[in-house]
Design a protein around this motif. Structure first.
Motif, short mmCIF file in Angstrom:
data_model
loop_
_atom_site.label_atom_id
_atom_site.label_comp_id
_atom_site.label_asym_id
_atom_site.label_seq_id
_atom_site.Cartn_x
_atom_site.Cartn_y
_atom_site.Cartn_z
N GLY A 1 29.67 22.70 28.51
CA GLY A 1 30.25 23.97 28.86
C GLY A 1 31.76 24.00 28.88
N ASP A 2 32.40 22.86 28.73
CA ASP A 2 33.85 22.84 28.89
C ASP A 2 34.55 23.62 27.78
OD1 ASP A 2 33.73 19.48 30.12
OD2 ASP A 2 33.76 21.37 31.20
N VAL A 3 34.19 23.36 26.54
CA VAL A 3 34.82 24.05 25.43
C VAL A 3 33.74 24.82 24.68
CG1 VAL A 3 36.19 23.82 23.36
CG2 VAL A 3 36.51 22.21 25.24
N PRO A 4 33.70 26.16 24.81
CA PRO A 4 32.72 26.92 24.05
C PRO A 4 33.05 26.86 22.56
CG PRO A 4 33.88 28.30 25.63
CD PRO A 4 34.56 26.99 25.63
N MET A 40 29.18 40.21 26.34
CA MET A 40 30.19 39.16 26.15
C MET A 40 30.42 38.39 27.44
SD MET A 40 31.37 39.20 23.04
CE MET A 40 33.02 38.52 23.06
N ILE A 61 37.84 32.58 27.40
CA ILE A 61 37.76 31.79 28.62
C ILE A 61 37.33 30.38 28.24
CG2 ILE A 61 35.35 32.21 29.25
CD1 ILE A 61 36.82 32.90 32.07
N ARG A 62 37.90 29.39 28.94
CA ARG A 62 37.59 28.00 28.60
C ARG A 62 37.13 27.29 29.86
NH1 ARG A 62 39.90 26.14 23.85
NH2 ARG A 62 39.88 24.02 24.63
N GLY A 63 35.89 26.87 29.84
CA GLY A 63 35.39 26.00 30.89
C GLY A 63 35.30 26.66 32.24
N PHE A 64 35.25 25.83 33.24
CA PHE A 64 35.04 26.26 34.60
C PHE A 64 36.40 26.36 35.26
CE2 PHE A 64 33.34 25.65 38.96
CZ PHE A 64 32.43 26.67 38.92
N THR A 88 30.06 28.83 30.32
CA THR A 88 30.90 28.09 31.25
C THR A 88 30.10 27.61 32.46
OG1 THR A 88 31.53 30.18 32.25
CG2 THR A 88 33.01 29.28 30.63
N ARG A 132 36.05 36.27 25.77
CA ARG A 132 36.08 35.55 24.50
C ARG A 132 36.90 34.27 24.61
NH1 ARG A 132 32.97 34.41 20.67
NH2 ARG A 132 34.10 33.59 18.90
#
Lengths: 94, 124
Positions: free
Chosen positions: B118-121, B85, A81-84, B93, A79
């Motif tokens: 994809g950087d900020v969901p 999830m 996690i941000r980015g790569f 990402t 939930r």
């Protein structure tokens, strides 16, 4: 019956070692989260086999707690996690 | 009758442990995250179910049956949610192993550039 338990313990140990290899290899946090989920399942199996081996019920509530903790752990990682987050790839300029 | 239950319990426990081993091998051998979630569900559902059934048959106590059934039910309910999830986060990402995908209809439906987005969901 003792040989059955021994076979189970050896197989589960090998599985746990292989899963730990994936946890250390990564490469992203999500890979580790999936592998840790598998590791928690293996730990639950191991504790259950130990309970059957020594014929006691003390560790069974722990199995319940572990089952729920594994779920909350992987869901919260997924939930928030941000980015790569592959550090090595970021250093390469990706 | 006792030995019959013990034999069934032994078969269940060994089969479940072997499924856990298969899942661990899959964790190491599978190439990307989305394919690794497939072997990840094996010890969580079938392997755990078999091992706990074997343990319950070996212990033969009412409390053990109740607690182990609860553990199996929780795993059955929670592991699809967790897999979903993780797959969703993997797509967001940009960690889905595009080069191995045969069909990728989701990317076709998301016209804006995937790498920037994809950087900020966003919290939908």
């Amino acid at each position: 019956m003792n040989t059955v338990y021994l076979v189970c313990v050896v197989v589960l140990t090998a599985a746990a070692v292989l899963t730990l290899a994936r946890v250390t290899m990564g490469p992203t946090m999500l890979d580790r989260s999936v592998a840790l989920d598998v590791l928690i399942s293996i730990v639950i199996c191991g504790l259950a086999v130990e309970a059957a081996w020594n014929q006691h019920l003390f560790t069974l509530p722990t199995l319940l707690v572990l089952a729920l903790l594994g779920f909350t752990g992987s869901v919260s990682v997924a939930r928030y996690i941000r980015g790569f987050d592959d550090i090595e790839d970021e250093e390469d300029g990706a | 009758m006792t030995t019959f239950f013990d034999v069934v319990a032994a078969i269940c426990m060994i089969t479940g442990s072997l499924l856990a081993l298969v899942a661990a091998i899959g964790q190491v051998r599978m190439p990307d995250l989305l394919s690794r979630t497939h072997p990840a569900t094996k010890p969580q559902v079938l392997g755990l179910g078999l091992v706990l059934l074997g343990v319950a048959l070996r212990l033969r106590e009412p409390e053990a049956f109740g607690l182990l059934a609860l553990v199996i039910i929780f795993q059955l309910v929670t592991s699809p949610v967790a897999s979903h999830m993780i797959g969703r986060a993997a797509v967001r990402t940009d960690n889905r192993g595009e080069e191995r995908l045969v069909v990728d209809e989701l990317s076709e439906d998301r016209p804006q550039g995937r790498a920037d987005e994809g950087d900020v969901p966003d919290q939908r």
